[in-house]
Scaffold this motif. Structure first.
Motif, PDB file in Angstrom:
ATOM      1  N   MET A 184     -24.018 -36.555 -33.595  1.00  0.00           N
ATOM      2  CA  MET A 184     -25.353 -35.969 -33.506  1.00  0.00           C
ATOM      3  C   MET A 184     -26.356 -36.539 -34.498  1.00  0.00           C
ATOM      4  N   LEU A 185     -25.904 -37.066 -35.611  1.00  0.00           N
ATOM      5  CA  LEU A 185     -26.834 -37.523 -36.638  1.00  0.00           C
ATOM      6  C   LEU A 185     -27.788 -38.586 -36.100  1.00  0.00           C
ATOM      7  N   ALA A 186     -27.256 -39.688 -35.633  1.00  0.00           N
ATOM      8  CA  ALA A 186     -28.122 -40.762 -35.146  1.00  0.00           C
ATOM      9  C   ALA A 186     -28.794 -40.399 -33.832  1.00  0.00           C
ATOM     10  N   LYS A 187     -28.042 -39.793 -32.925  1.00  0.00           N
ATOM     11  CA  LYS A 187     -28.553 -39.520 -31.581  1.00  0.00           C
ATOM     12  C   LYS A 187     -29.677 -38.494 -31.559  1.00  0.00           C
ATOM     13  N   PHE A 188     -29.596 -37.489 -32.406  1.00  0.00           N
ATOM     14  CA  PHE A 188     -30.600 -36.426 -32.389  1.00  0.00           C
ATOM     15  C   PHE A 188     -31.478 -36.402 -33.635  1.00  0.00           C
ATOM     16  N   VAL A 189     -30.865 -36.456 -34.803  1.00  0.00           N
ATOM     17  CA  VAL A 189     -31.629 -36.307 -36.047  1.00  0.00           C
ATOM     18  C   VAL A 189     -32.552 -37.500 -36.276  1.00  0.00           C
ATOM     19  N   PHE A 190     -32.014 -38.698 -36.199  1.00  0.00           N
ATOM     20  CA  PHE A 190     -32.850 -39.881 -36.433  1.00  0.00           C
ATOM     21  C   PHE A 190     -33.978 -39.969 -35.409  1.00  0.00           C
ATOM     22  N   VAL A 191     -33.668 -39.609 -34.158  1.00  0.00           N
ATOM     23  CA  VAL A 191     -34.677 -39.663 -33.094  1.00  0.00           C
ATOM     24  C   VAL A 191     -35.740 -38.590 -33.301  1.00  0.00           C
ATOM     25  N   ASN A 192     -35.317 -37.357 -33.583  1.00  0.00           N
ATOM     26  CA  ASN A 192     -36.277 -36.259 -33.748  1.00  0.00           C
ATOM     27  C   ASN A 192     -37.138 -36.402 -34.995  1.00  0.00           C
ATOM     28  N   LEU A 193     -36.613 -37.051 -36.019  1.00  0.00           N
ATOM     29  CA  LEU A 193     -37.414 -37.300 -37.210  1.00  0.00           C
ATOM     30  C   LEU A 193     -38.287 -38.551 -37.059  1.00  0.00           C
ATOM     31  N   LYS A 194     -38.148 -39.197 -35.898  1.00  0.00           N
ATOM     32  CA  LYS A 194     -38.976 -40.360 -35.543  1.00  0.00           C
ATOM     33  C   LYS A 194     -38.882 -41.499 -36.560  1.00  0.00           C
ATOM     34  N   TRP A 196     -35.979 -45.866 -33.897  1.00  0.00           N
ATOM     35  CA  TRP A 196     -35.111 -44.889 -33.236  1.00  0.00           C
ATOM     36  C   TRP A 196     -35.801 -44.141 -32.108  1.00  0.00           C
ATOM     37  N   THR A 197     -37.072 -44.347 -31.914  1.00  0.00           N
ATOM     38  CA  THR A 197     -37.780 -43.633 -30.843  1.00  0.00           C
ATOM     39  C   THR A 197     -38.010 -44.581 -29.665  1.00  0.00           C
ATOM     40  N   GLY A 198     -38.073 -43.988 -28.480  1.00  0.00           N
ATOM     41  CA  GLY A 198     -38.357 -44.758 -27.276  1.00  0.00           C
ATOM     42  C   GLY A 198     -37.206 -45.599 -26.762  1.00  0.00           C
ATOM     43  N   LEU A 199     -36.007 -45.354 -27.224  1.00  0.00           N
ATOM     44  CA  LEU A 199     -34.845 -46.123 -26.779  1.00  0.00           C
ATOM     45  C   LEU A 199     -34.241 -45.511 -25.522  1.00  0.00           C
ATOM     46  N   THR A 200     -33.666 -46.346 -24.682  1.00  0.00           N
ATOM     47  CA  THR A 200     -32.909 -45.832 -23.540  1.00  0.00           C
ATOM     48  C   THR A 200     -31.586 -45.267 -24.070  1.00  0.00           C
ATOM     49  N   ALA A 201     -30.876 -44.552 -23.216  1.00  0.00           N
ATOM     50  CA  ALA A 201     -29.602 -43.964 -23.632  1.00  0.00           C
ATOM     51  C   ALA A 201     -28.617 -45.057 -24.068  1.00  0.00           C
ATOM     52  N   HIS A 202     -28.595 -46.165 -23.339  1.00  0.00           N
ATOM     53  CA  HIS A 202     -27.676 -47.259 -23.679  1.00  0.00           C
ATOM     54  C   HIS A 202     -28.064 -47.911 -25.006  1.00  0.00           C
ATOM     55  N   GLU A 203     -29.353 -48.153 -25.209  1.00  0.00           N
ATOM     56  CA  GLU A 203     -29.816 -48.750 -26.468  1.00  0.00           C
ATOM     57  C   GLU A 203     -29.515 -47.838 -27.650  1.00  0.00           C
ATOM     58  N   LEU A 204     -29.716 -46.529 -27.455  1.00  0.00           N
ATOM     59  CA  LEU A 204     -29.435 -45.559 -28.516  1.00  0.00           C
ATOM     60  C   LEU A 204     -27.948 -45.548 -28.852  1.00  0.00           C
ATOM     61  N   HIS A 205     -27.119 -45.606 -27.821  1.00  0.00           N
ATOM     62  CA  HIS A 205     -25.666 -45.625 -28.036  1.00  0.00           C
ATOM     63  C   HIS A 205     -25.257 -46.854 -28.848  1.00  0.00           C
ATOM     64  N   LYS A 206     -25.786 -48.020 -28.493  1.00  0.00           N
ATOM     65  CA  LYS A 206     -25.443 -49.246 -29.207  1.00  0.00           C
ATOM     66  C   LYS A 206     -25.959 -49.232 -30.649  1.00  0.00           C
TER      67      LYS A 206
END
Length: 113
Positions: free
Chosen positions: A53-63, A67-77
């Motif tokens: 959850m840290l990278a997938k949600f926290v990094f994205v939500n804190l912008k 980390w913003t605007g990535l597709t699900a695959h890009e975020l996973h990688k």
């Protein structure tokens, strides 16, 4: 990450693996006594929550930058090095804790009823 300044964190640059390791160390040291719902600590599932959850949600939500605007695959990688670091560091901390490595401590749960 509120006190990230102590570790050289810059929001414009974003988080790095070393900063995440410091966070994991803090979580490991406090997981026996801290619980979000008032219970007595958290178990090893806490590491799973951090890992996934840290990278997938926290990094994205804190912008954080990148980390913003990535597709699900890009975020996973992009999250893979952080997931790996969390898992490895948590395991290293568990191995270094003498209370968790002792066979003198019984592994028997007390019955509650």
């Amino acid at each position: 990450m509120v006190h990230g300044d102590n570790y050289g964190f810059e929001k414009k640059k974003g988080p790095d693996v070393e900063l995440v390791k410091h966070f994991v160390t803090y979580c490991f040291c406090t997981h026996d006594v801290t619980s979000a719902i008032g219970r007595e600590g958290l178990g090893d599932s806490y590491e799973l929550q951090i890992r996934y959850m840290l990278a997938k949600f926290v990094f994205v939500n804190l912008k954080y930058k990148g980390w913003t605007g990535l597709t699900a695959h890009e975020l996973h990688k992009k999250a893979e090095p952080f997931k790996f670091a969390v898992r490895e560091h948590w395991q290293r901390l568990k191995r270094s804790d003498p209370d968790l490595m002792s066979t003198l401590k019984p592994f028997v749960k007390t019955k509650w009823c």
